[in-house]
Each structure stands twice: as C-alpha cells, then as structure tokens.
Design a protein around this motif. Structure first.
Motif, mmCIF file in Angstrom:
data_model
loop_
_atom_site.group_PDB
_atom_site.id
_atom_site.type_symbol
_atom_site.label_atom_id
_atom_site.label_comp_id
_atom_site.label_asym_id
_atom_site.label_seq_id
_atom_site.Cartn_x
_atom_site.Cartn_y
_atom_site.Cartn_z
ATOM 1 N N ARG A 18 -6.642 -14.956 0.856
ATOM 2 C CA ARG A 18 -5.369 -14.263 0.958
ATOM 3 C C ARG A 18 -4.246 -15.290 0.908
ATOM 4 O O ARG A 18 -4.170 -16.162 1.784
ATOM 5 C CB ARG A 18 -5.250 -13.450 2.239
ATOM 6 C CG ARG A 18 -3.989 -12.576 2.234
ATOM 7 C CD ARG A 18 -3.868 -11.682 3.443
ATOM 8 N NE ARG A 18 -3.370 -12.385 4.606
ATOM 9 C CZ ARG A 18 -2.775 -11.787 5.643
ATOM 10 N NH1 ARG A 18 -2.618 -10.471 5.631
ATOM 11 N NH2 ARG A 18 -2.374 -12.488 6.670
ATOM 12 N N ALA A 48 0.512 -10.473 -10.511
ATOM 13 C CA ALA A 48 0.832 -9.216 -9.841
ATOM 14 C C ALA A 48 2.292 -9.218 -9.429
ATOM 15 O O ALA A 48 2.902 -10.278 -9.281
ATOM 16 C CB ALA A 48 -0.059 -9.017 -8.618
ATOM 17 N N THR A 57 3.589 -1.347 -7.413
ATOM 18 C CA THR A 57 2.880 -2.584 -7.701
ATOM 19 C C THR A 57 2.365 -2.576 -9.141
ATOM 20 O O THR A 57 2.141 -1.514 -9.720
ATOM 21 C CB THR A 57 1.689 -2.792 -6.747
ATOM 22 O OG1 THR A 57 0.806 -1.661 -6.867
ATOM 23 C CG2 THR A 57 2.155 -2.911 -5.308
ATOM 24 N N TYR A 59 -0.299 -5.051 -11.892
ATOM 25 C CA TYR A 59 -1.301 -6.105 -11.948
ATOM 26 C C TYR A 59 -1.638 -6.465 -13.390
ATOM 27 O O TYR A 59 -1.620 -5.607 -14.286
ATOM 28 C CB TYR A 59 -2.581 -5.659 -11.250
ATOM 29 C CG TYR A 59 -2.399 -5.334 -9.793
ATOM 30 C CD1 TYR A 59 -2.130 -4.040 -9.372
ATOM 31 C CD2 TYR A 59 -2.482 -6.348 -8.834
ATOM 32 C CE1 TYR A 59 -1.941 -3.751 -8.022
ATOM 33 C CE2 TYR A 59 -2.307 -6.066 -7.491
ATOM 34 C CZ TYR A 59 -2.029 -4.764 -7.098
ATOM 35 O OH TYR A 59 -1.850 -4.486 -5.775
ATOM 36 N N LYS A 64 -7.006 -6.785 -12.119
ATOM 37 C CA LYS A 64 -6.928 -5.420 -11.618
ATOM 38 C C LYS A 64 -8.254 -5.014 -10.976
ATOM 39 O O LYS A 64 -9.327 -5.235 -11.531
ATOM 40 C CB LYS A 64 -6.575 -4.490 -12.770
ATOM 41 C CG LYS A 64 -6.016 -3.148 -12.349
ATOM 42 C CD LYS A 64 -5.470 -2.403 -13.553
ATOM 43 C CE LYS A 64 -4.245 -3.078 -14.140
ATOM 44 N NZ LYS A 64 -3.654 -2.301 -15.273
ATOM 45 N N THR A 68 -4.920 -7.445 -4.598
ATOM 46 C CA THR A 68 -3.937 -6.515 -4.028
ATOM 47 C C THR A 68 -2.712 -7.288 -3.580
ATOM 48 O O THR A 68 -2.833 -8.253 -2.816
ATOM 49 C CB THR A 68 -4.516 -5.755 -2.833
ATOM 50 O OG1 THR A 68 -5.688 -5.041 -3.232
ATOM 51 C CG2 THR A 68 -3.493 -4.764 -2.290
ATOM 52 N N SER A 70 0.937 -7.130 -1.596
ATOM 53 C CA SER A 70 1.605 -6.352 -0.561
ATOM 54 C C SER A 70 2.740 -7.185 0.012
ATOM 55 O O SER A 70 2.893 -8.359 -0.319
ATOM 56 C CB SER A 70 0.620 -5.957 0.547
ATOM 57 O OG SER A 70 0.072 -7.111 1.165
ATOM 58 N N GLN A 81 -3.963 -10.627 -1.774
ATOM 59 C CA GLN A 81 -5.350 -10.593 -1.357
ATOM 60 C C GLN A 81 -6.235 -10.627 -2.596
ATOM 61 O O GLN A 81 -6.117 -9.755 -3.461
ATOM 62 C CB GLN A 81 -5.636 -9.323 -0.552
ATOM 63 C CG GLN A 81 -7.089 -9.160 -0.137
ATOM 64 C CD GLN A 81 -7.533 -10.180 0.882
ATOM 65 O OE1 GLN A 81 -6.833 -10.453 1.852
ATOM 66 N NE2 GLN A 81 -8.709 -10.777 0.667
#
Length: 123
Positions: A18, A48, A57, A59, A64, A68, A70, A81
């Motif tokens: 992360r 992203a 969002t 990607y 993809k 993720t 955020s 992540q």
C-alpha cells in the motif's frame, strides 16, 4: 501543495503493498490525485486517478482489478493499494495532484508531483 509518496519496497510476486501520498500546503481536497509509474528505460505511465471527493476513480488496464486508489481528505492522504503484484509492476511510483481542468491520464495534466517511491517485485 507538496506531496510525499511512501510505502514502496521489495515484495514477492503475488504480494501486496500500500503506497501513501501525504499532502501538505494548500487544501488537499481541491485536487484530483493520480498515481504514475516509471520503469527503467520507459516513459512514465498512468496507473490510477481519483477525483477530489473520492467519488470517481479510473485505472489503467494493466492494473485494473489488482489496484485500488482511495483518499482520506481529513488526513490529506491518498493511497494506492496494490495486490497480486507482478514483476512487471516494478517501477518508481509517483503521486501527483491536478486541478479539475487537467487530464487525469497524462503527466502534463498534473500541477504537483511527489518524489517517487520504489516498488520492486521479485519473481
């Protein structure tokens, strides 16, 4: 706004990391955030992006389903992540901030850049 990316490291294929992008200076919530990566000998490429509120969002096809993005505006931090990492994900990862008028897919659409964090995925 000043950005600092961190969280990179060495991980085996299939592992997770992360990344964090910590912002300071101007209000973080004014900016969309993007993550890009650059492997040796290659151009910096889009990974992203997330809009100012976190409600939208996007990607790259190559990540993809495995990645993720955020953000937590209260903490002035965006995250990436990354799961099921592959050796081809090895690169320096950069976070960047853009005004709403900038394109999220291209480096030229971003106004501010962090210093990058190295991600190395071993096979």
């Amino acid at each position: 706004v000043q950005l600092q990316a961190c969280g990179g490291g060495l991980v085996q294929a299939g592992g997770s990391l992360r990344l964090s992008c910590v912002a300071s200076g101007r209000p973080f919530s004014r900016y969309g955030v993007g993550w890009f990566r650059q492997a040796p000998g290659k151009e910096r490429e889009f990974v992203a992006a997330i809009n100012w509120s976190g409600g939208s969002t996007n990607y790259a096809d190559s990540v993809k389903g495995r990645v993720t993005i955020s953000r937590d505006n209260a903490k002035n931090t965006a995250y990436l992540q990354m799961n099921s990492l592959k050796p081809e994900d090895t690169a320096v990862y950069y976070c960047a901030a853009r005004s709403t008028s900038g394109s999220m897919y291209y480096t030229g659409g971003y106004d501010y850049w962090g210093q990058g964090t190295q991600v190395t995925v071993s096979s």
